[in-house]
Design an enzyme around this catalytic site. Structure first.
Site, PDB file in Angstrom:
ATOM      1  N   HIS A  72       0.898  -1.155   0.000  1.00  0.00           N
ATOM      2  CA  HIS A  72       0.000   0.000   0.000  1.00  0.00           C
ATOM      3  C   HIS A  72       0.938   1.205   0.000  1.00  0.00           C
ATOM      4  O   HIS A  72       1.728   1.376   0.932  1.00  0.00           O
ATOM      5  CB  HIS A  72      -0.856  -0.036   1.271  1.00  0.00           C
ATOM      6  CG  HIS A  72      -1.963   0.972   1.315  1.00  0.00           C
ATOM      7  ND1 HIS A  72      -3.164   0.687   1.928  1.00  0.00           N
ATOM      8  CD2 HIS A  72      -2.074   2.238   0.875  1.00  0.00           C
ATOM      9  CE1 HIS A  72      -3.965   1.732   1.856  1.00  0.00           C
ATOM     10  NE2 HIS A  72      -3.312   2.695   1.221  1.00  0.00           N
ATOM     11  N   THR A  73       0.892   2.007  -1.033  1.00  0.00           N
ATOM     12  CA  THR A  73       1.808   3.135  -1.171  1.00  0.00           C
ATOM     13  C   THR A  73       1.889   3.937   0.123  1.00  0.00           C
ATOM     14  O   THR A  73       0.870   4.191   0.764  1.00  0.00           O
ATOM     15  CB  THR A  73       1.342   4.049  -2.321  1.00  0.00           C
ATOM     16  OG1 THR A  73       1.397   3.312  -3.539  1.00  0.00           O
ATOM     17  CG2 THR A  73       2.214   5.288  -2.444  1.00  0.00           C
ATOM     18  N   HIS A  74       3.107   4.315   0.471  1.00  0.00           N
ATOM     19  CA  HIS A  74       3.307   5.202   1.619  1.00  0.00           C
ATOM     20  C   HIS A  74       4.618   5.958   1.437  1.00  0.00           C
ATOM     21  O   HIS A  74       5.603   5.402   0.993  1.00  0.00           O
ATOM     22  CB  HIS A  74       3.251   4.466   2.955  1.00  0.00           C
ATOM     23  CG  HIS A  74       4.122   3.254   3.055  1.00  0.00           C
ATOM     24  ND1 HIS A  74       3.869   2.087   2.376  1.00  0.00           N
ATOM     25  CD2 HIS A  74       5.235   3.026   3.769  1.00  0.00           C
ATOM     26  CE1 HIS A  74       4.790   1.184   2.671  1.00  0.00           C
ATOM     27  NE2 HIS A  74       5.642   1.738   3.511  1.00  0.00           N
ATOM     28  N   VAL A  75       4.555   7.239   1.759  1.00  0.00           N
ATOM     29  CA  VAL A  75       5.705   8.123   1.648  1.00  0.00           C
ATOM     30  C   VAL A  75       6.200   8.402   3.070  1.00  0.00           C
ATOM     31  O   VAL A  75       5.483   8.987   3.873  1.00  0.00           O
ATOM     32  CB  VAL A  75       5.331   9.447   0.944  1.00  0.00           C
ATOM     33  CG1 VAL A  75       6.524  10.393   0.889  1.00  0.00           C
ATOM     34  CG2 VAL A  75       4.763   9.179  -0.442  1.00  0.00           C
TER      35      VAL A  75
END
Length: 142
Positions: free
Chosen positions: A91-94
């Site tokens: 799950h995309t995370h920055v």
């Protein structure tokens, strides 16, 4: 199947949030590199950052900039750094990390932190976000 981030966003699993809007949330990581280390996570469950809607990704990066400025204020660091990894959770995370130097932002230094330390760091970050004019987006502690 929902990721752990989707479950945290949905309130099924506890999380320390500092920001919430219609596109993304900003939450603490349980294994911070430095105090104040957070992740900007889209509400949409997208595994790879290059597949996130371009408008949503632009918004996430603007939020990362706002959070970075608040981290500099809250933690007295000269800058914050960002990293997009994404192998550990699909799950995309920055990651946004307050840092004094490149060495201070090494993921090899990440360790599980006590809940009280994470909560205290998030309180400082929330206060800095409110002080810089983002009270409407600051998420309540839970």
């Amino acid at each position: 199947m929902s990721t752990i981030f989707s479950k945290i966003i949905a309130g099924e699993i506890p999380g320390q949030f500092v920001w919430a809007d219609d596109v993304c949330v900003v939450m603490a990581t349980i294994e911070p590199v430095r105090p104040g280390h957070v992740m900007v996570v889209p509400r949409a469950e997208v595994a790879k950052f290059n597949e996130v809607d371009a408008g949503d990704f632009g918004h996430m990066m603007r939020v990362a900039q706002i959070v970075a400025s608040a981290q500099e204020k809250a933690f007295g660091v000269p800058r914050a750094v960002v990293a997009i990894l994404g192998f550990e959770v699909p799950h995309t995370h920055v990651h946004v990390i307050p840092a004094e130097s490149e060495e201070a932002a090494r993921f090899s230094d990440a360790v599980a932190a006590p809940a009280e330390e994470i909560a205290a760091a998030m309180d400082k970050l929330r206060a800095a976000l409110i002080e810089t004019g983002y009270a409407d987006q600051v998420a309540a502690a839970r």
